[in-house]
Every structure is written in C-alpha cells, then in structure tokens.
Design a protein around this motif. Structure first.
Motif, PDB file in Angstrom:
ATOM      1  N   ALA A  77     -34.236 -45.592  -7.820  1.00 29.78           N
ATOM      2  CA  ALA A  77     -35.295 -45.520  -8.831  1.00 29.78           C
ATOM      3  C   ALA A  77     -34.812 -46.208 -10.096  1.00 29.78           C
ATOM      4  O   ALA A  77     -33.610 -46.289 -10.356  1.00 29.78           O
ATOM      5  CB  ALA A  77     -35.648 -44.066  -9.125  1.00 29.78           C
ATOM      6  N   GLU A  78     -35.748 -46.728 -10.875  1.00 28.54           N
ATOM      7  CA  GLU A  78     -35.393 -47.382 -12.132  1.00 28.54           C
ATOM      8  C   GLU A  78     -36.495 -47.178 -13.156  1.00 28.54           C
ATOM      9  O   GLU A  78     -37.649 -46.950 -12.805  1.00 28.54           O
ATOM     10  CB  GLU A  78     -35.151 -48.873 -11.935  1.00 28.54           C
ATOM     11  N   GLY A 101     -43.682 -43.768 -20.182  1.00 31.99           N
ATOM     12  CA  GLY A 101     -43.003 -44.943 -19.650  1.00 31.99           C
ATOM     13  C   GLY A 101     -43.496 -45.334 -18.274  1.00 31.99           C
ATOM     14  O   GLY A 101     -44.439 -44.762 -17.740  1.00 31.99           O
ATOM     15  N   VAL A 102     -42.835 -46.341 -17.705  1.00 32.26           N
ATOM     16  CA  VAL A 102     -43.176 -46.865 -16.388  1.00 32.26           C
ATOM     17  C   VAL A 102     -41.921 -46.836 -15.526  1.00 32.26           C
ATOM     18  O   VAL A 102     -40.845 -47.260 -15.974  1.00 32.26           O
ATOM     19  CB  VAL A 102     -43.708 -48.311 -16.491  1.00 32.26           C
ATOM     20  N   GLY A 103     -42.053 -46.336 -14.313  1.00 34.33           N
ATOM     21  CA  GLY A 103     -40.933 -46.277 -13.385  1.00 34.33           C
ATOM     22  C   GLY A 103     -41.234 -47.020 -12.103  1.00 34.33           C
ATOM     23  O   GLY A 103     -42.377 -47.355 -11.821  1.00 34.33           O
ATOM     24  N   ARG A 129     -42.885 -50.896   0.090  1.00 36.80           N
ATOM     25  CA  ARG A 129     -41.523 -50.429  -0.138  1.00 36.80           C
ATOM     26  C   ARG A 129     -41.291 -49.976  -1.580  1.00 36.80           C
ATOM     27  O   ARG A 129     -40.581 -49.012  -1.833  1.00 36.80           O
ATOM     28  CB  ARG A 129     -40.529 -51.526   0.223  1.00 36.80           C
ATOM     29  N   ILE A 130     -41.867 -50.691  -2.556  1.00 36.66           N
ATOM     30  CA  ILE A 130     -41.673 -50.374  -3.964  1.00 36.66           C
ATOM     31  C   ILE A 130     -42.955 -49.767  -4.522  1.00 36.66           C
ATOM     32  O   ILE A 130     -44.044 -50.290  -4.316  1.00 36.66           O
ATOM     33  CB  ILE A 130     -41.315 -51.621  -4.792  1.00 36.66           C
ATOM     34  N   VAL A 131     -42.805 -48.643  -5.232  1.00 36.84           N
ATOM     35  CA  VAL A 131     -43.934 -47.987  -5.883  1.00 36.84           C
ATOM     36  C   VAL A 131     -43.656 -47.960  -7.379  1.00 36.84           C
ATOM     37  O   VAL A 131     -42.573 -47.559  -7.806  1.00 36.84           O
ATOM     38  CB  VAL A 131     -44.105 -46.528  -5.384  1.00 36.84           C
ATOM     39  N   VAL A 164     -44.713 -58.452 -18.658  1.00 33.63           N
ATOM     40  CA  VAL A 164     -44.264 -58.552 -17.276  1.00 33.63           C
ATOM     41  C   VAL A 164     -42.743 -58.470 -17.299  1.00 33.63           C
ATOM     42  O   VAL A 164     -42.091 -59.094 -18.139  1.00 33.63           O
ATOM     43  CB  VAL A 164     -44.702 -59.873 -16.615  1.00 33.63           C
ATOM     44  N   ARG A 165     -42.196 -57.695 -16.375  1.00 28.68           N
ATOM     45  CA  ARG A 165     -40.741 -57.561 -16.289  1.00 28.68           C
ATOM     46  C   ARG A 165     -40.301 -57.820 -14.864  1.00 28.68           C
ATOM     47  O   ARG A 165     -40.854 -57.258 -13.921  1.00 28.68           O
ATOM     48  CB  ARG A 165     -40.310 -56.160 -16.700  1.00 28.68           C
ATOM     49  N   ASP A 166     -39.322 -58.717 -14.716  1.00 28.94           N
ATOM     50  CA  ASP A 166     -38.696 -58.893 -13.408  1.00 28.94           C
ATOM     51  C   ASP A 166     -37.842 -57.663 -13.146  1.00 28.94           C
ATOM     52  O   ASP A 166     -37.187 -57.156 -14.052  1.00 28.94           O
ATOM     53  CB  ASP A 166     -37.792 -60.128 -13.390  1.00 28.94           C
ATOM     54  N   ARG A 167     -37.897 -57.176 -11.935  1.00 28.91           N
ATOM     55  CA  ARG A 167     -37.065 -56.040 -11.583  1.00 28.91           C
ATOM     56  C   ARG A 167     -36.155 -56.446 -10.448  1.00 28.91           C
ATOM     57  O   ARG A 167     -36.524 -57.318  -9.662  1.00 28.91           O
ATOM     58  CB  ARG A 167     -37.904 -54.804 -11.236  1.00 28.91           C
TER      59      ARG A 167
END
Length: 135
Positions: A55-56, A44-46, A35-37, A96-99
């Motif tokens: 999208a974020e 950057g990172v998306g 589901r998440i890519v 590491v980032r919580d999204r």
C-alpha cells in the motif's frame, strides 16, 4: 467490487484480501487488470496492490482519485498551494502522479501557464495515463 456505505471490502476471486471498514476509504477505482485500487482515505488518496499487498499514500491531501489502466498514474484533485509552495490559496486543480514515488504534476493548466483552478468534481484518466478529464 461493490461500493457500499460500510463496510468496504475488496474481494479477489471470492476471498477478502484487504481490511474492511473505514480504513479502506471511499471512492475506489480499479486499474485495468484489477490489481491496483486507488481510494480516498480521509483527506488523502491511497493505492493498494491487491496481489502483492503493498500500500502507498498517493497524496496526503487529495480527493476523487482515478487510476490509469496500467496502474501507473493516478489523477486527483487538491488545493494547488499544497503541491506548489507559494501557489494560489483557495484554488483547486487536478494533479497526476506516477506511482510508485512520483511527484504530483498539475494537469489542469491554463493556456499560457498557471493553474486553471476549475477542478471541482471527479477526475478521470485515460487508459495510457496521458489525458485527464476534469469535471
């Protein structure tokens, strides 16, 4: 999902759901459900939800993302000083980032504290997001 030079296209059940071309970025990684890519977009990172379409930006400066199986945590490398004001210039660490919306936390830590400054290759993150591997 097939990574090709251009155009990039993410397909779900045979129907394109995301834009093609350089806007999609490179180095995609899928959550366990697909589901998440996550992807590298320029410097950057998306991340994008292929079901909900949201999208974020995970990191405005970062490379080589990896996402946990549940899609909650994203690991990536970036210069330390960009995430830690006053941090050592020229040092690259894994974060590491919580999204969605979490603060990047340094994952490459020396025993006794401080950044390891050794992250030069891709990161990998465990299924539960609790362990990060750094090349």
């Amino acid at each position: 999902l097939r990574h090709v030079a251009q155009p990039h296209r993410i397909v779900r059940l045979g129907a394109p759901v995301l834009p093609t071309g350089p806007a999609m970025g490179t180095l995609p990684d899928l959550s366990g459900s697909g589901r998440i890519v996550t992807y590298q977009a320029g410097t950057g990172v998306g991340a994008v939800d292929v079901v909900g379409g949201g999208a974020e930006t995970v990191a405005t400066t970062g490379t080589r993302p990896s996402i946990s199986a549940d899609g909650r945590r994203v690991a990536f490398t970036t210069p330390t000083a960009l995430n830690e004001p006053g941090g050592p210039a020229g040092q690259v660490d894994a974060y590491v980032r919580d999204r969605p919306g979490g603060t990047p936390l340094r994952a490459s830590e020396r025993v006794g504290g401080g950044g390891a400054g050794v992250a030069s290759g891709p990161t990998v993150i465990s299924a539960n997001g609790g362990t990060v591997g750094i090349d």
